[in-house]
Design a protein around this motif. Structure first.
Motif, PDB file in Angstrom:
ATOM      1  N   MET A   1       0.085 -18.452  17.719  1.00 52.27           N
ATOM      2  CA  MET A   1       1.228 -17.670  17.513  1.00 52.27           C
ATOM      3  C   MET A   1       1.422 -17.169  15.912  1.00 52.27           C
ATOM      4  O   MET A   1       0.968 -18.166  15.296  1.00 52.27           O
ATOM      5  CB  MET A   1       2.319 -18.399  17.899  1.00 52.27           C
ATOM      6  CG  MET A   1       3.818 -17.660  17.782  1.00 52.27           C
ATOM      7  SD  MET A   1       5.213 -18.659  18.084  1.00 52.27           S
ATOM      8  CE  MET A   1       5.136 -19.915  16.888  1.00 52.27           C
ATOM      9  N   MET A   2       1.601 -16.172  15.623  1.00 56.03           N
ATOM     10  CA  MET A   2       1.546 -15.757  14.303  1.00 56.03           C
ATOM     11  C   MET A   2       3.132 -16.318  13.585  1.00 56.03           C
ATOM     12  O   MET A   2       4.029 -16.305  14.099  1.00 56.03           O
ATOM     13  CB  MET A   2       1.462 -14.241  14.015  1.00 56.03           C
ATOM     14  CG  MET A   2       1.677 -13.835  12.397  1.00 56.03           C
ATOM     15  SD  MET A   2       1.361 -12.161  12.545  1.00 56.03           S
ATOM     16  CE  MET A   2      -0.351 -11.830  13.138  1.00 56.03           C
ATOM     17  N   ARG A   3       2.805 -16.746  12.333  1.00 56.24           N
ATOM     18  CA  ARG A   3       3.988 -17.623  11.736  1.00 56.24           C
ATOM     19  C   ARG A   3       4.260 -16.758  10.335  1.00 56.24           C
ATOM     20  O   ARG A   3       3.146 -16.228   9.819  1.00 56.24           O
ATOM     21  CB  ARG A   3       3.806 -19.074  11.588  1.00 56.24           C
ATOM     22  CG  ARG A   3       3.353 -19.713  12.786  1.00 56.24           C
ATOM     23  CD  ARG A   3       3.290 -21.163  12.298  1.00 56.24           C
ATOM     24  NE  ARG A   3       3.140 -22.247  13.629  1.00 56.24           N
ATOM     25  CZ  ARG A   3       4.339 -22.696  14.188  1.00 56.24           C
ATOM     26  NH1 ARG A   3       5.578 -22.509  13.761  1.00 56.24           N
ATOM     27  NH2 ARG A   3       3.938 -23.406  15.267  1.00 56.24           N
ATOM     28  N   THR A   4       5.213 -16.645   9.881  1.00 55.06           N
ATOM     29  CA  THR A   4       5.566 -16.068   8.317  1.00 55.06           C
ATOM     30  C   THR A   4       4.546 -16.833   7.421  1.00 55.06           C
ATOM     31  O   THR A   4       4.332 -16.284   6.392  1.00 55.06           O
ATOM     32  CB  THR A   4       6.817 -16.079   8.073  1.00 55.06           C
ATOM     33  OG1 THR A   4       7.619 -17.224   8.074  1.00 55.06           O
ATOM     34  CG2 THR A   4       7.648 -15.311   8.813  1.00 55.06           C
ATOM     35  N   SER A   5       4.365 -18.350   7.685  1.00 52.07           N
ATOM     36  CA  SER A   5       3.682 -19.004   6.529  1.00 52.07           C
ATOM     37  C   SER A   5       2.328 -18.434   6.582  1.00 52.07           C
ATOM     38  O   SER A   5       1.438 -18.867   5.578  1.00 52.07           O
ATOM     39  CB  SER A   5       3.739 -20.544   7.083  1.00 52.07           C
ATOM     40  OG  SER A   5       3.169 -20.592   8.366  1.00 52.07           O
ATOM     41  N   ASP A   6       1.795 -17.945   7.387  1.00 49.42           N
ATOM     42  CA  ASP A   6       0.264 -17.278   7.427  1.00 49.42           C
ATOM     43  C   ASP A   6       0.296 -16.307   6.360  1.00 49.42           C
ATOM     44  O   ASP A   6      -1.057 -15.915   6.041  1.00 49.42           O
ATOM     45  CB  ASP A   6      -0.092 -16.662   8.860  1.00 49.42           C
ATOM     46  CG  ASP A   6      -0.044 -17.662   9.838  1.00 49.42           C
ATOM     47  OD1 ASP A   6      -0.252 -18.690   9.733  1.00 49.42           O
ATOM     48  OD2 ASP A   6       0.136 -17.218  10.945  1.00 49.42           O
ATOM     49  N   PHE A   7       1.301 -15.835   5.928  1.00 50.07           N
ATOM     50  CA  PHE A   7       1.297 -14.545   4.844  1.00 50.07           C
ATOM     51  C   PHE A   7       1.753 -15.491   3.363  1.00 50.07           C
ATOM     52  O   PHE A   7       1.681 -14.423   2.560  1.00 50.07           O
ATOM     53  CB  PHE A   7       2.027 -13.455   5.172  1.00 50.07           C
ATOM     54  CG  PHE A   7       1.781 -13.026   6.386  1.00 50.07           C
ATOM     55  CD1 PHE A   7       0.741 -11.992   6.493  1.00 50.07           C
ATOM     56  CD2 PHE A   7       2.189 -13.376   7.498  1.00 50.07           C
ATOM     57  CE1 PHE A   7       0.280 -11.489   7.595  1.00 50.07           C
ATOM     58  CE2 PHE A   7       2.138 -12.694   9.014  1.00 50.07           C
ATOM     59  CZ  PHE A   7       0.902 -11.809   8.826  1.00 50.07           C
TER      60      PHE A   7
ATOM     61  N   SER B   1       9.900 -19.881  11.225  1.00 48.85           N
ATOM     62  CA  SER B   1      10.215 -20.608  12.124  1.00 48.85           C
ATOM     63  C   SER B   1      10.697 -21.940  11.922  1.00 48.85           C
ATOM     64  O   SER B   1      11.527 -22.342  12.456  1.00 48.85           O
ATOM     65  CB  SER B   1       8.730 -21.004  13.111  1.00 48.85           C
ATOM     66  OG  SER B   1       7.692 -21.293  12.067  1.00 48.85           O
ATOM     67  N   GLY B   2      10.334 -22.641  10.668  1.00 48.48           N
ATOM     68  CA  GLY B   2      10.758 -23.735  10.161  1.00 48.48           C
ATOM     69  C   GLY B   2      12.386 -23.666   9.889  1.00 48.48           C
ATOM     70  O   GLY B   2      12.996 -24.592  10.311  1.00 48.48           O
ATOM     71  N   GLU B   3      12.369 -22.646   9.152  1.00 45.88           N
ATOM     72  CA  GLU B   3      14.067 -22.399   8.891  1.00 45.88           C
ATOM     73  C   GLU B   3      15.012 -22.162   9.946  1.00 45.88           C
ATOM     74  O   GLU B   3      15.816 -22.863  10.122  1.00 45.88           O
ATOM     75  CB  GLU B   3      14.193 -21.109   8.024  1.00 45.88           C
ATOM     76  CG  GLU B   3      13.649 -21.178   6.601  1.00 45.88           C
ATOM     77  CD  GLU B   3      13.567 -20.000   5.866  1.00 45.88           C
ATOM     78  OE1 GLU B   3      13.033 -19.057   6.506  1.00 45.88           O
ATOM     79  OE2 GLU B   3      14.173 -20.092   4.644  1.00 45.88           O
TER      80      GLU B   3
END
Length: 227
Positions: A1-7, A218-220
């Protein structure tokens, strides 16, 4: 799953401009040539000024502009029961005096909580009437007309200096209040550059679209659910 943290990437604080370029179109423009290969020493990349945008436009091209004007959507106040300092960021108006909003700290902003911005004599009372899994809250304002008086422009968190001229955070063509974040690409246009673009025969459409202030990782989301 793509996460915003990947960027995520490291950006030194000293490389983040705190004040905008003057004039607006003196800002830098990065041009990526997808079809012609190398120009100017770097593969497919040119470093130009924004005022040179017309070098890459042709008659018949279409440009779409967001004419929404940023409102002072960040409100700082006091949660009336605890006396704690809180922040409410208005995101979207759903009906008169009722908004979707983000708030922090979330544990202070449960359903039924009230926030006082300003004073009891002259101020805005904000009531939390619903919370949602995506971290948003539905809030009711006692008088949304006072937002202009008590609110602050929702500058990005990496901007530490408040602009001397609040209009510098608006586009030159903004005339429809309602956005909670500036359409940042549009901040570099000047009236003269827009005239030059029209003179080229470039078609343009101007519309109104309010923007949500930020994305939630996702963490938020997990933290908001616990709040």
């Amino acid at each position: 799953m793509m996460r915003t943290s990947d960027f995520d990437y490291h950006l030194p604080q000293e490389r983040i401009a705190q004040t905008p370029a003057e004039p607006r179109d003196a800002s830098r423009l990065l041009v990526l040539h997808r079809d012609t290969g190398s120009r100017g020493g770097e593969p497919g990349i040119e470093h130009r000024k924004f005022r040179q945008l017309t070098d890459y436009l042709r008659p018949g091209d279409l440009m779409v502009f967001n004419r929404s004007r940023v409102i002072p959507a960040r409100l700082h106040g006091v949660e009336t029961r605890s006396g704690a300092r809180v922040e409410v960021l208005l995101v979207r108006r759903t009906e008169p005096n009722v908004w979707q909003a983000l708030g922090r700290p979330g544990r202070r902003l449960r359903v039924g909580a009230e926030v006082m911005v300003g004073s009891d004599t002259i101020g805005v009372r904000i009531e939390i009437i619903a919370t949602h899994q995506n971290g948003l809250r539905t809030v009711r304002l006692s008088d949304e007309a006072l937002i202009e008086r008590f609110g602050e422009l929702p500058l990005p968190p990496y901007i530490k200096e408040t602009p001397d001229d609040p209009n510098r955070y608006q586009t030159v063509y903004a005339d429809a209040p309602g956005s909670v974040a500036a359409p940042t690409a549009g901040l570099h246009f000047t009236d003269r550059l827009l005239d030059d673009i029209r003179a080229l025969g470039v078609k343009h459409r101007v519309g109104h679209a309010a923007r949500r202030a930020r994305y939630i990782s996702s963490g938020e989301r997990r933290r908001h659910r616990r709040a």
